[in-house]
Design an enzyme around this catalytic site. Sequence first.
Site, PDB file in Angstrom:
ATOM      1  N   TYR A 162     -18.165 -14.213  42.456  1.00  0.00           N
ATOM      2  CA  TYR A 162     -19.514 -13.583  42.743  1.00  0.00           C
ATOM      3  C   TYR A 162     -19.182 -12.369  43.558  1.00  0.00           C
ATOM      4  CZ  TYR A 162     -21.252 -18.333  42.347  1.00  0.00           C
ATOM      5  OH  TYR A 162     -21.489 -19.650  41.795  1.00  0.00           O
ATOM      6  N   CYS A 210     -19.306 -12.372  47.209  1.00  0.00           N
ATOM      7  CA  CYS A 210     -18.531 -13.541  48.087  1.00  0.00           C
ATOM      8  C   CYS A 210     -17.304 -13.329  48.725  1.00  0.00           C
ATOM      9  CB  CYS A 210     -18.120 -14.716  47.092  1.00  0.00           C
ATOM     10  SG  CYS A 210     -17.208 -16.112  47.855  1.00  0.00           S
ATOM     11  N   PHE A 226     -14.699 -14.865  50.056  1.00  0.00           N
ATOM     12  CA  PHE A 226     -13.460 -15.464  49.551  1.00  0.00           C
ATOM     13  C   PHE A 226     -13.118 -14.674  48.294  1.00  0.00           C
ATOM     14  CE2 PHE A 226     -15.659 -18.581  52.244  1.00  0.00           C
ATOM     15  CZ  PHE A 226     -14.562 -18.745  53.339  1.00  0.00           C
TER      16      PHE A 226
END
Length: 382
Positions: A80, A83, A85
């Site tokens: 994504y 995101c 991470f």
Amino acid sequence: MSRLRQTLSFIYANTNTRALYTKVRPGKNNTMRKPFAVPLVRTLLGITAGITGCTCMYFLGKREAKAKAGESARFVLYQYSNCPFCSKVRAYLHSSGQDFQIVEVNPITKAELKAVTEYRKVPTLIADGITLYESSVVNSVLETHFTTGRPISECVQLYPKQEEFDQTVEYGKIRTLLPSAVKEWWYGKNPPAKVTFPNKYSIMEADPDLNEEAVRVKKWRKWIDDHFVHMISPNVYRTWAESLVAFDYFTSNGNFTDFQKTYIRYIGAIAMFKIGKTLKKRHNLADDVRIDMYASLRKWTKGLEGRPFNGGDAPNLADIEMWGMCSAFHGMPTWQDACQNTKIAGWYTRMEDYLGEKSAVGLIPANPTLVVGEEQKQLAVA
């Protein structure tokens, strides 16, 4: 979505329902009313066509996802875009100078992931045909690979996972409230296992723990995962207005259909606004969560000790991962406030220049629709 709408309109317009129900009843003033069953039949036909169309679109989406998965690339990152991470792994891939491919995953269907792996979370990296997950493990495996020259298949074996069973925590947010008998029926006698990687911050080379710099980098990487990441959501979703701004960016950059963009923008913003409040309490943040964000960023810049990067004259793995985390909310109100109240902008810009030079594919921002204002650029130079 437009394709489905056109299909339904065509079916509705070309359905000869009068051929099915020709008997009409006289209405008031001897006018003729439409057959009684026509609206019902059209409704049923519309529902049937809708189900058929959605089913076809689902399987077409899976076919397109498989086609994307079949494209040849040594490194393929399923992500994504916003995101934190995922941004960590993407930042490392930029720093490696390797060519890589990005596949934006639809957060609702996750068809792109289902086409290539049983793992359903992002980031997921397919490296030399091997599935890697958990952002810190992915970066450590890649760093070990590039540092030692070992094949990725061997490097993965150096990071064994462990499963821990926690009777109180690992049932999830909602299922924690269920009676124990229901939990045993749902999960069996054992709750779901929490997967951990004990050495995920280590770069597996000769005597890594005897290297003072390696120990320092491990400490900062752990701080980023255990502390700094928890500053992001409560700040990005601090108010309803900021939450809506964030989801404007997410839906603009993410892999969503037109219909999904519409309802996710509002429903997602409301949900994350509430979750942000919950996370603030869980991590004991101040009522004004900006205070904790500023304190964390000041701790990071103080850790530079007057050097351009945490690694000294050149970035280390902690620099790369911290930049990835920051890039996830770069340009949002949280970032703009942080640049006004801390000295983070200078380090961020130096990292951006470094990664831009190293990247083989060109630096890909988490929020490509954002434009950094002149005022923020001046802060970065200062």
